[in-house]
Motif scaffolding. Structure first.
Motif, PDB file in Angstrom:
ATOM      1  N   TYR A   1      57.339  39.920  52.435  1.00 16.08           N
ATOM      2  CA  TYR A   1      58.554  39.501  53.136  1.00 16.08           C
ATOM      3  C   TYR A   1      58.458  38.067  53.650  1.00 16.08           C
ATOM      4  O   TYR A   1      59.455  37.471  54.027  1.00 16.08           O
ATOM      5  CB  TYR A   1      58.844  40.455  54.298  1.00 16.08           C
ATOM      6  CG  TYR A   1      59.032  41.881  53.854  1.00 16.08           C
ATOM      7  CD1 TYR A   1      60.199  42.260  53.183  1.00 16.08           C
ATOM      8  CD2 TYR A   1      58.049  42.839  54.052  1.00 16.08           C
ATOM      9  CE1 TYR A   1      60.372  43.558  52.740  1.00 16.08           C
ATOM     10  CE2 TYR A   1      58.219  44.149  53.618  1.00 16.08           C
ATOM     11  CZ  TYR A   1      59.386  44.501  52.960  1.00 16.08           C
ATOM     12  OH  TYR A   1      59.563  45.784  52.512  1.00 16.08           O
ATOM     13  N   LYS A   2      57.260  37.523  53.673  1.00 17.05           N
ATOM     14  CA  LYS A   2      57.071  36.153  54.155  1.00 17.05           C
ATOM     15  C   LYS A   2      57.073  35.128  53.012  1.00 17.05           C
ATOM     16  O   LYS A   2      57.004  33.937  53.262  1.00 17.05           O
ATOM     17  CB  LYS A   2      55.737  36.051  54.906  1.00 17.05           C
ATOM     18  CG  LYS A   2      55.625  36.976  56.110  1.00 17.05           C
ATOM     19  CD  LYS A   2      54.236  36.867  56.741  1.00 17.05           C
ATOM     20  CE  LYS A   2      54.068  37.833  57.895  1.00 17.05           C
ATOM     21  NZ  LYS A   2      52.705  37.777  58.474  1.00 17.05           N
ATOM     22  N   PHE A   3      57.170  35.617  51.786  1.00 16.88           N
ATOM     23  CA  PHE A   3      57.031  34.717  50.646  1.00 16.88           C
ATOM     24  C   PHE A   3      58.212  33.756  50.586  1.00 16.88           C
ATOM     25  O   PHE A   3      59.371  34.170  50.498  1.00 16.88           O
ATOM     26  CB  PHE A   3      56.941  35.500  49.339  1.00 16.88           C
ATOM     27  CG  PHE A   3      56.581  34.646  48.148  1.00 16.88           C
ATOM     28  CD1 PHE A   3      55.261  34.364  47.858  1.00 16.88           C
ATOM     29  CD2 PHE A   3      57.566  34.102  47.342  1.00 16.88           C
ATOM     30  CE1 PHE A   3      54.921  33.563  46.777  1.00 16.88           C
ATOM     31  CE2 PHE A   3      57.250  33.311  46.260  1.00 16.88           C
ATOM     32  CZ  PHE A   3      55.922  33.036  45.979  1.00 16.88           C
ATOM     33  N   PRO A   4      57.965  32.428  50.595  1.00 17.31           N
ATOM     34  CA  PRO A   4      59.064  31.450  50.620  1.00 17.31           C
ATOM     35  C   PRO A   4      59.560  31.110  49.214  1.00 17.31           C
ATOM     36  O   PRO A   4      58.805  31.149  48.248  1.00 17.31           O
ATOM     37  CB  PRO A   4      58.421  30.232  51.274  1.00 17.31           C
ATOM     38  CG  PRO A   4      56.981  30.318  50.867  1.00 17.31           C
ATOM     39  CD  PRO A   4      56.638  31.783  50.768  1.00 17.31           C
ATOM     40  N   LYS A   5      60.810  30.764  49.134  1.00 16.21           N
ATOM     41  CA  LYS A   5      61.378  30.353  47.851  1.00 16.21           C
ATOM     42  C   LYS A   5      60.742  29.042  47.403  1.00 16.21           C
ATOM     43  O   LYS A   5      60.529  28.132  48.197  1.00 16.21           O
ATOM     44  CB  LYS A   5      62.887  30.175  47.975  1.00 16.21           C
ATOM     45  CG  LYS A   5      63.576  29.860  46.644  1.00 16.21           C
ATOM     46  CD  LYS A   5      65.071  29.858  46.796  1.00 16.21           C
ATOM     47  CE  LYS A   5      65.766  29.518  45.486  1.00 16.21           C
ATOM     48  NZ  LYS A   5      65.425  30.437  44.403  1.00 16.21           N
ATOM     49  N   GLY A   6      60.399  28.969  46.108  1.00 15.01           N
ATOM     50  CA  GLY A   6      59.828  27.753  45.553  1.00 15.01           C
ATOM     51  C   GLY A   6      58.320  27.655  45.662  1.00 15.01           C
ATOM     52  O   GLY A   6      57.744  26.602  45.369  1.00 15.01           O
ATOM     53  N   ALA A   7      57.663  28.755  46.077  1.00 15.78           N
ATOM     54  CA  ALA A   7      56.204  28.739  46.228  1.00 15.78           C
ATOM     55  C   ALA A   7      55.524  29.267  44.973  1.00 15.78           C
ATOM     56  O   ALA A   7      56.137  29.911  44.122  1.00 15.78           O
ATOM     57  CB  ALA A   7      55.790  29.557  47.441  1.00 15.78           C
TER      58      ALA A   7
END
Length: 870
Positions: free
Chosen positions: A492-498
């Motif tokens: 749930y903490k995964f950021p977009k563009g990572a």
């Protein structure tokens, strides 16, 4: 004669005319009625604007690269339908219920749209359960492709497949209908923002609980248990089974759904129903919902069939490709193998042994990659699942022998030839050496022409290399901040563009592939489910690096080159310039795309083009756009017709300009005036109505030169017309003998005024939304003969045409319209109208003289040019 002399006196001396107001008109009633209509009209414009915005969003989704799901389609259809209904209510409020038949047109269109939204996936009514011996590849709509293909292999390809039965799509629909579940599921999905991982997780959990808590219909439960008992007769008493998804749409070349659904191993008789529901519920795992969204599948089309297959006591298992998944031109066979069950291969939790074999003229092993088997091995023996550690001496041994490699390669060729396309195959080898085929589906291969930057080793990169090695599970180059994912809770903490960096290439990580630019793992191979999905979505993936989570620092900017098996520190500009960007893109002609395209046929097309056409009626409305166009035209007409009565108003505030009282009356609808005012007057500086101020500027910015010099014929024409036309008389109830009146708001102006022997009515609305803006201009009258009046109309028409007005002339009456221009352009055109209303008075008397007419046309265009310069 007396009337003739009064007309001459009025014409040349400009004596003030007496104002006469019919007693039957009540000022307050007219004002109140118009004010109510105006605010209904303003609300109407807001609703109209909302409808066109929704329509635009739907059309943009169809034309662009925006990803959307059925939730977007449903929400848009509901929203536009609600607003169309409100629009019809408003036009009837404005018109006194003259257009109630629009409700019938609306109901017809809405019914057609709802039919499309409520369509269910194709399922064949019939048996709830079928044995594998009863099905083949043509049974896919009933059993799903996975089980249909296995039936085909058993019954027509003469290869070994475990005994099995399948719970059909008809059974799935029965289960959903029994608890009215689809409607409840849609309600949960409707509010989900697919980009919000927390919201997605909550909806997923709610739907899965809903399914697990719903009872299975007794007839379906009986059919499943009977299917198991028949399976016992073919195998053994208390046979253990694996329960696997076989959804419609699964296992196709473009959409494998690899690892998106749950598989339950070692299921007993008592656990069949629970396990069946568990597989059904997995249709709504976060990764499955995200996968369908990214692929453009309608939820209703994915009917979940479930295969129940006898467990295989495998000594080794794996996945093989009949051709290279990374190069469509490479015909070599790739075989991935592990000891025990193949679950660890497809889940990416272990690095399998890799064998590459040629196919012609004889099968030869070209390459071997044997990995240390230092992790627990999952086995099935004596009807129990176990995880065991291999003896030290076996950890370095290949999972299968060379002879088994060659035999498997032959089976891969057989399956490819049978299905006439390269295959992605799951297999298992029993203790007696028998090979069982567990799955065979079309293999998606990457085209070399789509893979232009494969030789990235030739590109000079100055960035520091963080790691070098691994398997290119999905080719490509990408750059972003590293996010080391250690557990499912962190998803749930995964950021977009990572860049996703993790130990194992688990299928559940597919839920965030739409946010990731690349994937790097310690373990896993090209045969894993996550590798398959990464290739489908064009996400660069570098697996089996062994050290990624140790060497890559969290949040550090890195560049992943899956082609060369390298990860660089920072942004490798040279590499990124030469490599095409990857990533998930909307697949046109997907089921959701097609549904939206079909629905828009009942929303977007505009059939009502000409307001004068015979079809410009409620019965001629075949789309929502037609209804919107019809309502807008009629609403503006209603306001314009109502505004004509404002010349009968004597109440309001008299306009004072430059400290001189005028004959203009100002009626404020609520927000057209500002500041302190005297009781009965209003000054120009009090007016904040943008359209009123634009008209006033057009009328006053350039001083009128006075009546044009006339010839004898023109003079006599006016004299004769004055004695014959009652409306030109200064006494009596002339249609001209009314007040000059402007009904205004901040955005609106309805102005009626008389200049000389003609009168004008202007109605306009101006806002920052171009689609709301319009001008209606009515010009009538004149004191000369009919021909001269017509020639003046033609001159005005020629000038207005230069500013894009649509003009209609009927004898001495002219209508000019324009709409849809931006705020600045609309104000500019209002100045033109104001100028013409003031400066064309009494021009009709000289229109039979071509030279004079040409002079005034040239002068008017020159003046207007100055007036409209920004």
């Amino acid at each position: 004669m007396f009337e003739l002399m009064r007309s001459i006196k009025k014409l040349f001396l400009g004596k003030k005319q007496e104002i006469s107001t019919p007693e039957e008109f009540s000022d307050n009633a007219i004002r109140s009625s118009f004010k109510t209509k105006y605010w209904n009209f303003k609300s109407f414009l807001s609703i109209n604007n909302t409808i066109l915005e929704i329509m635009s969003e739907m059309e943009l989704a169809l034309r662009g690269n925006q990803k959307f799901g059925m939730e977007f389609v449903r929400a848009s259809c509901i929203s536009i339908s609600v607003n169309i209904y409100k629009l019809i209510e408003k036009i009837n409020d404005i018109s006194g219920n003259r257009y109630e038949t629009l409700y019938y047109a609306f109901a017809d269109i809405q019914y057609k749209i709802n039919q499309m939204l409520e369509e269910k996936g194709k399922s064949i009514e019939g048996e709830l359960v079928l044995s594998i011996e009863e099905i083949n590849k043509d049974s896919a709509n009933h059993t799903g492709s996975k089980m249909a293909n296995l039936g085909e292999i058993m019954n027509h390809a003469d290869l070994n497949v475990p005994h099995a039965f399948v719970v059909t799509s008809f059974a799935y629909n029965l289960f959903l209908d029994h608890g009215a579940l689809q409607k409840k599921i849609n309600q949960q999905l409707q509010s989900v923002d697919i980009k919000d991982i927390i919201m997605l997780g909550t909806a997923s959990s709610n739907i899965q609980k809903l399914i697990m808590q719903s009872p299975v219909p007794s007839e379906l439960e009986g059919a499943i248990l009977d299917g198991y008992r028949r399976l016992e007769e073919k195998t053994e008493k208390d046979v253990k089974v694996s329960m696997r998804s076989s959804a419609l749409g699964e296992d196709s070349e473009e959409s494998s759904f690899a690892g998106q659904y749950h598989t339950e191993l070692n299921v007993s008789y008592n656990s069949l129903i629970y396990s069946y529901k568990k597989v059904l519920a997995s249709k709504y795992s976060p990764q499955a919902i995200t996968y369908r969204f990214n692929k453009g599948f309608r939820d209703e089309d994915i009917l979940m069939c479930v295969g129940c297959m006898a467990m295989v006591e495998a000594v080794s298992s794996g996945v093989m490709y009949s051709k290279d998944p990374g190069d469509i031109h490479n015909s070599q066979i790739f075989i991935n193998a592990v000891p025990g069950l193949g679950k660890s291969v497809v889940e990416g939790s272990i690095s399998p042994d890799l064998f590459v074999a040629s196919r012609e003229p004889t099968i030869k092993i070209l390459k071997k990659e044997i990995h240390v088997k230092d992790q627990g091995i999952l086995t099935f023996s004596n009807k129990e699942l176990q995880t065991i550690e291999l003896p030290e001496s076996e950890k370095y041994e290949p999972a299968i022998t060379d002879i088994q490699v060659q035999f498997l390669a032959k089976q891969a060729i057989i399956l490819e030839n049978h299905f006439e396309t390269p295959q992605d195959i799951e297999w298992a080898i029993e203790k007696n050496g028998s090979v069982k085929i567990l799955q065979s589906r079309p293999l998606k291969q990457i085209r070399k022409e789509d893979n232009k930057s494969k030789n990235t080793s030739a590109i000079k990169v100055n960035n520091h290399i963080i790691l070098d090695g691994g398997v290119a599970a999905s080719p490509g180059v990408a750059c972003g901040p590293a996010f080391i994912l250690n557990s499912a809770e962190e998803i749930y903490k995964f950021p977009k563009g990572a860049v996703l960096v993790t130990k194992n290439s688990l299928p559940q990580w597919a839920a965030i592939l739409n946010r990731a630019v690349a994937v790097v793992t310690d373990r896993g191979g090209i045969a894993g489910h996550l590798a398959t999905v990464s290739r489908e979505f064009g996400i660069p993936a570098l697996f089996d690096t062994l050290v990624a989570t140790d060497k890559i620092k969290n949040e550090a900017i890195i560049t992943v080159d899956a082609y060369a098996g390298k990860v660089y520190e920072g942004k490798a500009e040279a590499l990124l310039r030469e490599s095409p960007a990857g990533g998930i893109s909307t697949i046109k002609e997907s089921p959701v795309y097609i549904t939206l395209k079909r629905i828009l046929k009942h929303i977007s097309p505009l059939n009502l083009i000409d307001p004068k056409g015979n079809n410009f009626t409620p019965d001629g409305c075949y789309t929502y756009h037609d209804i919107t166009r019809f309502c807008h035209e009629k609403a503006v007409n209603e306001m314009f017709d109502s505004g004509k009565n404002n010349r009968k108003i004597k109440a309001g505030k008299r306009l004072v300009a430059n400290d001189v009282p005028t004959q203009w009356w100002i009626v404020d609808l609520g927000d057209g005036l500002k500041g302190s005012m005297e009781k009965d007057t209003v000054r120009l500086e009090n007016i904040v109505s943008a359209p009123m101020l634009a008209l006033w500027e057009g009328m006053t910015a350039i001083e009128w030169d006075g009546p044009p010099p006339i010839d004898t014929k023109g003079f006599m024409s006016i004299m004769v017309e004055s004695t014959m036309n009652r409306d030109l008389c200064a006494s009596g109830q002339s249609s001209y003998a009314q007040n000059d009146c402007a009904i205004i708001s901040k955005n609106f102006c309805n102005l009626s005024c008389r200049f000389g022997y003609h009168y004008s009515v202007v109605q306009t609305f101006i806002s920052d939304k171009s689609r709301e803006n319009y001008i209606r201009f009515c010009f009538k009258g004149g004191a000369a003969d009919q021909n001269r009046k017509f020639l003046r109309m033609k001159l005005i028409e020629e000038i207005l045409a230069k500013y894009d007005f649509q003009v209609e002339i009927n004898e001495d009456y002219m209508n000019a319209n324009i709409e849809g221009y931006d705020q600045f352009s609309t104000i500019k055109r209002l100045k033109v109208i104001g100028y013409l209303a003031m400066h064309t008075r009494q021009l009709d008397m000289i229109m039979s003289n071509p030279a004079k007419a040409a002079y005034y046309k040239k002068k008017f265009l020159k003046d207007i040019g100055k007036l409209t310069i920004p």
